[in-house]
Enzyme design. Structure first.
Site, mmCIF file in Angstrom:
data_model
loop_
_atom_site.group_PDB
_atom_site.id
_atom_site.type_symbol
_atom_site.label_atom_id
_atom_site.label_comp_id
_atom_site.label_asym_id
_atom_site.label_seq_id
_atom_site.Cartn_x
_atom_site.Cartn_y
_atom_site.Cartn_z
ATOM 1 N N GLN B 259 0.831 -1.206 0.000
ATOM 2 C CA GLN B 259 0.000 0.000 0.000
ATOM 3 C C GLN B 259 0.867 1.257 0.000
ATOM 4 O O GLN B 259 0.579 2.222 -0.705
ATOM 5 C CB GLN B 259 -0.967 0.033 1.191
ATOM 6 C CG GLN B 259 -2.058 -1.005 1.085
ATOM 7 C CD GLN B 259 -2.728 -1.020 -0.278
ATOM 8 O OE1 GLN B 259 -3.347 -0.051 -0.680
ATOM 9 N NE2 GLN B 259 -2.565 -2.114 -1.016
ATOM 10 N N HIS B 262 1.951 2.889 -3.263
ATOM 11 C CA HIS B 262 0.979 3.565 -4.126
ATOM 12 C C HIS B 262 1.185 5.077 -4.147
ATOM 13 O O HIS B 262 1.019 5.723 -5.176
ATOM 14 C CB HIS B 262 -0.452 3.312 -3.632
ATOM 15 C CG HIS B 262 -1.097 2.112 -4.248
ATOM 16 N ND1 HIS B 262 -1.337 2.021 -5.586
ATOM 17 C CD2 HIS B 262 -1.549 0.955 -3.702
ATOM 18 C CE1 HIS B 262 -1.920 0.849 -5.855
ATOM 19 N NE2 HIS B 262 -2.054 0.187 -4.737
ATOM 20 N N GLU B 327 -9.516 0.665 4.832
ATOM 21 C CA GLU B 327 -9.910 0.233 3.485
ATOM 22 C C GLU B 327 -9.601 -1.265 3.309
ATOM 23 O O GLU B 327 -10.467 -2.045 2.934
ATOM 24 C CB GLU B 327 -9.114 1.061 2.463
ATOM 25 C CG GLU B 327 -9.441 0.745 1.021
ATOM 26 C CD GLU B 327 -8.459 1.415 0.059
ATOM 27 O OE1 GLU B 327 -7.404 1.923 0.507
ATOM 28 O OE2 GLU B 327 -8.743 1.408 -1.158
ATOM 29 N N HIS B 328 -8.346 -1.657 3.613
ATOM 30 C CA HIS B 328 -7.921 -3.063 3.536
ATOM 31 C C HIS B 328 -7.519 -3.536 4.919
ATOM 32 O O HIS B 328 -6.739 -2.863 5.593
ATOM 33 C CB HIS B 328 -6.696 -3.224 2.632
ATOM 34 C CG HIS B 328 -6.860 -2.673 1.250
ATOM 35 N ND1 HIS B 328 -6.361 -1.451 0.870
ATOM 36 C CD2 HIS B 328 -7.468 -3.200 0.148
ATOM 37 C CE1 HIS B 328 -6.650 -1.241 -0.411
ATOM 38 N NE2 HIS B 328 -7.314 -2.270 -0.871
ATOM 39 N N ASP B 361 -6.286 -6.895 -5.035
ATOM 40 C CA ASP B 361 -6.137 -5.815 -6.015
ATOM 41 C C ASP B 361 -6.352 -6.308 -7.434
ATOM 42 O O ASP B 361 -6.746 -5.542 -8.310
ATOM 43 C CB ASP B 361 -4.722 -5.215 -5.932
ATOM 44 C CG ASP B 361 -4.603 -4.225 -4.801
ATOM 45 O OD1 ASP B 361 -5.654 -3.732 -4.337
ATOM 46 O OD2 ASP B 361 -3.469 -3.960 -4.370
ATOM 47 N N HIS B 420 -53.680 15.493 -0.482
ATOM 48 C CA HIS B 420 -53.283 14.111 -0.200
ATOM 49 C C HIS B 420 -54.468 13.345 0.403
ATOM 50 O O HIS B 420 -54.801 12.240 -0.025
ATOM 51 C CB HIS B 420 -52.130 14.078 0.810
ATOM 52 C CG HIS B 420 -50.798 14.446 0.244
ATOM 53 N ND1 HIS B 420 -50.483 15.707 -0.177
ATOM 54 C CD2 HIS B 420 -49.670 13.711 0.048
ATOM 55 C CE1 HIS B 420 -49.222 15.734 -0.611
ATOM 56 N NE2 HIS B 420 -48.707 14.532 -0.481
#
Lengths: 436, 436
Positions: B259, B262, B327-328, B361, B420
């Site tokens: 990670q 990235h 996230e992971h 991934d 209504h």
């Protein structure tokens, strides 16, 4: 008079396009004011909340009284007539039963490569529901927002509702109680949204905020989006009725007016295959507008944004409706189920002459929080899904990693992400050496 | 050196809070520029698109060549080595199989009151997928965005991808072809988002836009939200590993680095119950950082935002992880399934030592577009649901309307929405008079 269109006339395409493109809402630019309010609540917490409530709601409160006490709630609820309580309870029961069926299932399986895959759903931990004060304070909206959250399993569910001059609608408190809301805070506006998103000493932060509000509330929701989840930003209400000329024109007129009476920016459209029926509905609308309590609002909506469209057949009517992608769609035709098959974009469909849209607003069971402004092309009404999130699961065995790992390594290298590839390769090498 | 924390030390709570609150991303304020670009594309269409592409991508194009031709695609794709093609095809097959299981079911039932209720799912008609050009142009992301759309049944699926200096990644075109994308347009940036949302002569508008992009793309997506649907605004990537000290520290080090490599703003956190193992992982990270191709990026991420946290037990580790809502999440422990039961907030869970995050991934099957920046508290990864919308259905019989209509009328009157109530009352009166 309302606008009459006919699909066979020259210029229809352009007229219809202009109907679709109508800008019905003035969005005052309150973003700068809202940014200041949010910053103030973040910086000063309850003190800011109290000052802003005094300023905007003309209501003085202390931090320990931001939440309604059980005694206050009981006293307000005691004012509700039994018939209204019973109606709310029936509505809650039906909404709960409908939304319970929406709960999605977890899945877990092993595939041919030996990989265990799946996903799991879980609720957000805490949700906050915005309820407008004053005129637009609708107990039905409390049920429609709170019940899906409770069905989803949200642990902590709170309501924020401004009480201008200290006045609260007892039905709102009763609806909150019936729906299982934990706490109701008497604050509103952008300051309430800020408190829900960031927390103050008195109000713990939530993870998701839903519910309608004015321009300040909408701007605040946009600003806190990302910090918390939000539902859609609701626009003015819309109804589209497709009618084949069977049935009572007055019923259709009332259905059109039941959206028009919400808001001068609301839009009510009739598409009919029977021009004479279209005329009759238009006359019935005008007649009802003579006496309707909210005739000023409903009349303005109907004159400015309403339309009667004569279509050649129901297939053409369905095609036009799909281009509108209406929030509410009534199919007042002999075979509504057959026509529904041709509908690709609509928030909610009401089938047949005995299903006025108002049934869906209150008691049918489906949610009345629905996509407006043509967004039914890509979004759905509120549901339990708005209060759930999915966690995906993956578990490789050594065999599965051997089977699919090399492809992952190849792709990682092709994307120049070396560590990604090495994280797979290190394991494959160990397995191949029989170290493990 | 990376930050070491210990839950038993004084000051841990404050340190952990500051880790949670770290601002990892500079968001340049490009909103004004983006507003101008969108206005320009709305006003001048393809001419604006062509000018902006020449300016930002240093690439001159004509309107009739905005889309790659079949011949161009074939020529580019021919450059892809067979191993990479096979890996992409295997990935596509596995992603398709996983997402096919996500398709929700329509429902229709009749309740005790005789009301027919239900809902129906349908795809958005057209979707546009943004694919970054240059370095961050990942064919795996094309598969992860395009395949759920195709599984959902989206009729028209297009890709926009900038080609700086005219250069395209052949793997991106191959991934688009494998996934069933209809057209690839060689435009990018805010101008491509504007074209997708509003349409030009050459590019028809879509209903939903997904895919990652730079700050300009993100700002443009925010601006067109409402006109079209968008997916989440992705932040820098994150991984959290919980390890009990079993297994190879080097594997965990590579997972953390996968990670960190990235983006300098990425975040990699290890929570372990074994302080010595934490040390060993940290040493393994430093050793790998000596040689890793992307060591500059990965090293900056690890130093600035990485952390090793020693927890007293796995229950405490799970509690901390839930506060991060990563996230992971990798569970490198003896019994990952038992630990997974304690996880309430995570985008994706990778179970056991043989499931490095990189599998997810590329090739596992679940989507790699996942909620970042703690938003797993309230949102989910990309799925077929992002390309579907629900239409609710309600159909009353005369008997059902008699049973529940009066409660709707009561609630309408309590909310001062007369039309209504009348829309229900008119039908009830007719039924009661036996007119129908």
């Amino acid at each position: 008079m309302v606008q009459f269109l006919d699909t066979r006339e020259d210029g229809f395409a352009a007229q219809f396009q202009s109907l679709l493109g109508m800008k019905r809402e003035d969005s005052p630019d309150v973003d700068a004011i809202v940014a200041d309010i949010i910053a103030d609540v973040r910086a000063r917490g309850d003190a800011a909340l109290i000052e802003l409530t005094s300023k905007f709601d003309r209501f003085d409160i202390t931090a320990d009284r931001l939440a309604f006490s059980l005694e206050e709630i009981a006293a307000e609820i005691a004012k509700v007539p039994p018939a209204e309580r019973a109606a709310l309870e029936l509505a809650a029961e039906r909404i709960r039963a409908y939304h319970a069926r929406q709960m999605p299932e977890d899945q877990r399986w092993t595939d041919a490569a030996g990989a265990e895959l799946g996903w799991r759903w879980g609720p957000v931990s805490a949700a906050g529901l915005y309820v407008p004060g004053g005129l637009a304070s609708y107990p039905s909206s409390v049920l429609m927002n709170a019940i899906p959250a409770k069905v989803a399993g949200v642990e902590r569910l709170v309501v924020v509702c401004p009480t201008p001059d200290g006045v609260v609608n007892p039905l709102v408190l009763l609806a909150a109680q019936i729906a299982g809301v934990d706490t109701v805070y008497r604050v509103g506006g952008a300051q309430a949204i800020a408190a829900l998103a960031y927390g103050t000493d008195a109000i713990a932060p939530v993870d998701k905020i839903t519910g309608p509000g004015n321009a300040f509330v909408a701007a605040a929701k946009r600003r806190v989006f990302g910090r918390v989840g939000i539902d859609m930003i609701a626009g003015p209400s819309e109804i589209l009725v497709i009618a084949d000329g069977t049935g009572d024109p007055d019923w259709i007129a009332l259905d059109l007016l039941s959206q028009a009476e919400h808001d001068e920016s609301a839009q009510a459209i009739l598409i009919t295959t029977d021009a004479a029926f279209g005329d009759a509905v238009s006359k019935a609308v005008e007649a009802r507008l003579q006496t309707l309590q909210r005739r000023k609002i409903a009349g303005a909506s109907w004159r400015d944004f309403g339309a009667v469209i004569v279509a050649q057949d129901l297939a053409e009517a369905a095609t036009l409706s799909n281009r509108v992608a209406p929030e509410h769609l009534e199919l007042c035709v002999a075979d509504p189920d057959a026509l529904a098959e041709q509908i690709t974009h609509a928030g909610a469909i009401f089938l047949g002459a005995y299903t006025p849209e108002a049934i869906g607003d209150y008691i049918g069971g489906p949610n009345h929080v629905l996509p407006t402004a043509r967004s039914a092309r890509f979004s759905s009404g509120l549901s339990v899904m708005d209060f759930l999130k999915r966690t995906t699961l993956a578990k490789m065995t050594p065999g599965a990693l051997k089977a699919i790992g090399p492809a992952a390594e190849t792709l990682a290298i092709s994307e120049s992400l070396e560590a990604h590839g090495l994280s797979v390769r290190a394991r494959l090498d160990a397995l191949n050496k029989g170290e493990l």
